[in-house]
Design an enzyme around this catalytic site. Structure first.
Site, mmCIF file in Angstrom:
data_model
loop_
_atom_site.group_PDB
_atom_site.id
_atom_site.type_symbol
_atom_site.label_atom_id
_atom_site.label_comp_id
_atom_site.label_asym_id
_atom_site.label_seq_id
_atom_site.Cartn_x
_atom_site.Cartn_y
_atom_site.Cartn_z
ATOM 1 N N TYR A 49 53.664 31.328 -4.966
ATOM 2 C CA TYR A 49 54.928 31.231 -4.383
ATOM 3 C C TYR A 49 54.792 31.615 -2.745
ATOM 4 O O TYR A 49 55.890 31.941 -2.232
ATOM 5 C CB TYR A 49 56.152 31.978 -4.832
ATOM 6 C CG TYR A 49 56.797 31.286 -6.239
ATOM 7 C CD1 TYR A 49 56.096 30.091 -6.891
ATOM 8 C CD2 TYR A 49 57.456 32.013 -7.022
ATOM 9 C CE1 TYR A 49 56.685 29.575 -7.891
ATOM 10 C CE2 TYR A 49 58.053 31.587 -8.255
ATOM 11 C CZ TYR A 49 57.481 30.452 -8.551
ATOM 12 O OH TYR A 49 58.095 29.780 -9.749
ATOM 13 N N LYS B 69 46.150 35.939 -16.173
ATOM 14 C CA LYS B 69 45.135 35.027 -16.643
ATOM 15 C C LYS B 69 43.859 35.040 -15.824
ATOM 16 O O LYS B 69 43.212 34.190 -15.205
ATOM 17 C CB LYS B 69 45.949 33.473 -16.300
ATOM 18 C CG LYS B 69 45.139 32.276 -16.986
ATOM 19 C CD LYS B 69 45.432 32.171 -18.342
ATOM 20 C CE LYS B 69 44.747 31.003 -18.973
ATOM 21 N NZ LYS B 69 44.748 30.932 -20.499
ATOM 22 N N ASP C 251 49.175 32.955 -21.570
ATOM 23 C CA ASP C 251 49.602 31.988 -22.539
ATOM 24 C C ASP C 251 49.627 32.539 -24.070
ATOM 25 O O ASP C 251 50.756 32.180 -24.692
ATOM 26 C CB ASP C 251 48.372 30.863 -22.525
ATOM 27 C CG ASP C 251 46.930 31.329 -22.496
ATOM 28 O OD1 ASP C 251 46.868 32.529 -22.286
ATOM 29 O OD2 ASP C 251 46.100 30.627 -22.674
ATOM 30 N N ASP D 178 58.251 34.604 -13.581
ATOM 31 C CA ASP D 178 59.309 33.728 -13.458
ATOM 32 C C ASP D 178 59.741 33.102 -14.683
ATOM 33 O O ASP D 178 60.701 33.033 -15.268
ATOM 34 C CB ASP D 178 59.149 32.811 -12.252
ATOM 35 C CG ASP D 178 60.493 32.019 -11.676
ATOM 36 O OD1 ASP D 178 61.276 32.204 -12.193
ATOM 37 O OD2 ASP D 178 60.158 30.993 -10.809
ATOM 38 N N ASP E 27 62.206 33.812 -18.050
ATOM 39 C CA ASP E 27 63.356 32.771 -18.593
ATOM 40 C C ASP E 27 62.924 32.536 -20.042
ATOM 41 O O ASP E 27 63.749 32.016 -20.599
ATOM 42 C CB ASP E 27 62.951 31.296 -17.463
ATOM 43 C CG ASP E 27 63.997 31.272 -16.467
ATOM 44 O OD1 ASP E 27 64.229 32.482 -15.922
ATOM 45 O OD2 ASP E 27 64.422 30.274 -16.104
#
Ligand code: ATP
Ligand code: MG
Length: 327
Positions: free
Chosen positions: A120, A168, A200, A224, A228
């Site tokens: 981002y 990751k 993951d 993010d 959620d």
């Protein structure tokens, strides 16, 4: 000492839930001075600017800011506001409450999301008609700042016992490798227990058994998405508070948006914003008052009154009054 609090209700139900949270803060015996300012779609329509300089300045100088929501202009409002408070971490608790329908009622997690970089950071290019690229930025300094905060947040003085680093680094060896190594090193220096999980694998594990996690420290995009996902486990976005913390100030906001489908009806659930106000209290070191507000909200969620999103038929005002009554 008076605490200067900026209040930015914004659009839609932000206009309803933000004053509700202010009412709760006013019911406490703390010396707050509230200053309200505009941001969002309505002020853009009127003045051409979604975030007037005056509002930015207010957030950049107040001790803390309570923000509601912005509609179409959300990105033009919230990104600069997070920058105004110098926010380097986004705290997102995801907790299920007794009496509320949840996929995983045993969920009780806190995400500490890096809030300034990763994918981002805005470095995107369209090289040719066929090819678009993105530069992912990870810095040691931002990772350290997040890690130091996490050590404090989940350290021996807290109710937590260390944290999990989600990353990751097996694929993104340089960026997530630097993130993981830096965070783990700061934790080790501070004597804080950590473990790690690939993002993951985390997505599956947290759905199967969220109790194996507590505090999760992660890069921006992962935080993010995964927070959620956790919101889904506890019964949707409507109940989630959040805090954006900077070195000297913070900005507190519900995770939900403007809810245009119910805006103006006086039936928005104020719980997420009131719990964001409780995070503001914690940030200003009013731990007892923060715990009292959390407890009053939890009792109200369990025993009512409830707004229609939770199956009740009460108004925002009824729920707010019930929380204050329990305080
Ligand atoms: P935005 O574009 O501002 O994000 P949205 O349409 O995505 O708006 P959200 O605010 O994200 O709406 O909400 C998604 C759904 O959840 C809507 O149906 C909304 O009514 C509901 N909802 C969200 N927050 C609340 C709340 N505080 N009380 C009741 N319902 C809510
Ligand atoms: Mg939305």
């Amino acid at each position: 000492m008076t605490h200067e609090i900026a209040v930015i209700p914004g659009d839609g139900i932000g206009q309803e839930v933000t004053p509700a949270a202010v009412e709760v803060l006013e019911a406490l015996d703390i010396d707050f001075s509230f200053t309200e300012s505009e941001a969002g779609d309505a002020v853009e329509e009127a003045t051409g600017e979604a975030l007037p300089d005056e509002t930015y300045e207010l957030a950049a100088t107040a001790d803390a800011t309570l923000f509601g929501a912005a509609g179409e202009t959300a990105a033009d409002v919230i990104i600069p506001l997070r920058e105004a408070v110098g926010s380097f971490v986004n705290i997102r608790p995801a907790k299920a409450y007794p009496g509320i329908d949840a996929v995983r009622p045993e969920t009780d997690l806190v995400f500490l999301r890096e809030n300034t970089e990763g994918v981002y950071s805005g470095h995107e290019d369209r090289l040719t008609e066929d090819v678009a690229t993105l530069t992912r930025v990870t810095t040691q300094s931002a990772s350290e700042q997040l890690a130091e905060f996490a050590c404090e947040y989940a350290g021996p003085e807290s109710e937590h016992d260390g944290f999990t680093i989600a990353h990751k680094a097996n694929v993104m060896r340089e960026t997530d490798g630097l993130f993981r190594d830096t965070v783990a090193e700061v934790a080790a220096e501070n004597g804080i227990d950590t473990d790690e999980v690939l993002i993951d694998a985390f997505a599956t594990k947290v759905c199967l058994d969220p109790t194996q996690f507590d505090v999760i420290v992660c890069p921006n995009l992962a935080g993010d998405v995964l927070s959620d996902l956790a919101a889904g486990l506890v019964g949707g976005l409507g109940l989630l508070p959040s805090a954006n913390i900077g070195p000297d100030r913070g900005l507190f906001e519900p995770v939900h948006g403007t809810a245009p489908d119910i805006a103006g009806e006086g039936i928005a659930n104020p719980a997420a914003t009131i719990m964001s106000a409780a995070m503001l209290l914690e940030y200003l070191d009013y731990d007892e008052e923060a715990a009292a507000v959390h407890a009053a909200v939890e009792e109200t969620l369990a025993d009512g009154p409830r707004t229609p999103d939770l199956g009740g038929d009460s108004s925002t005002a009824d729920v707010t009054a019930a929380v204050i009554e329990r305080l």
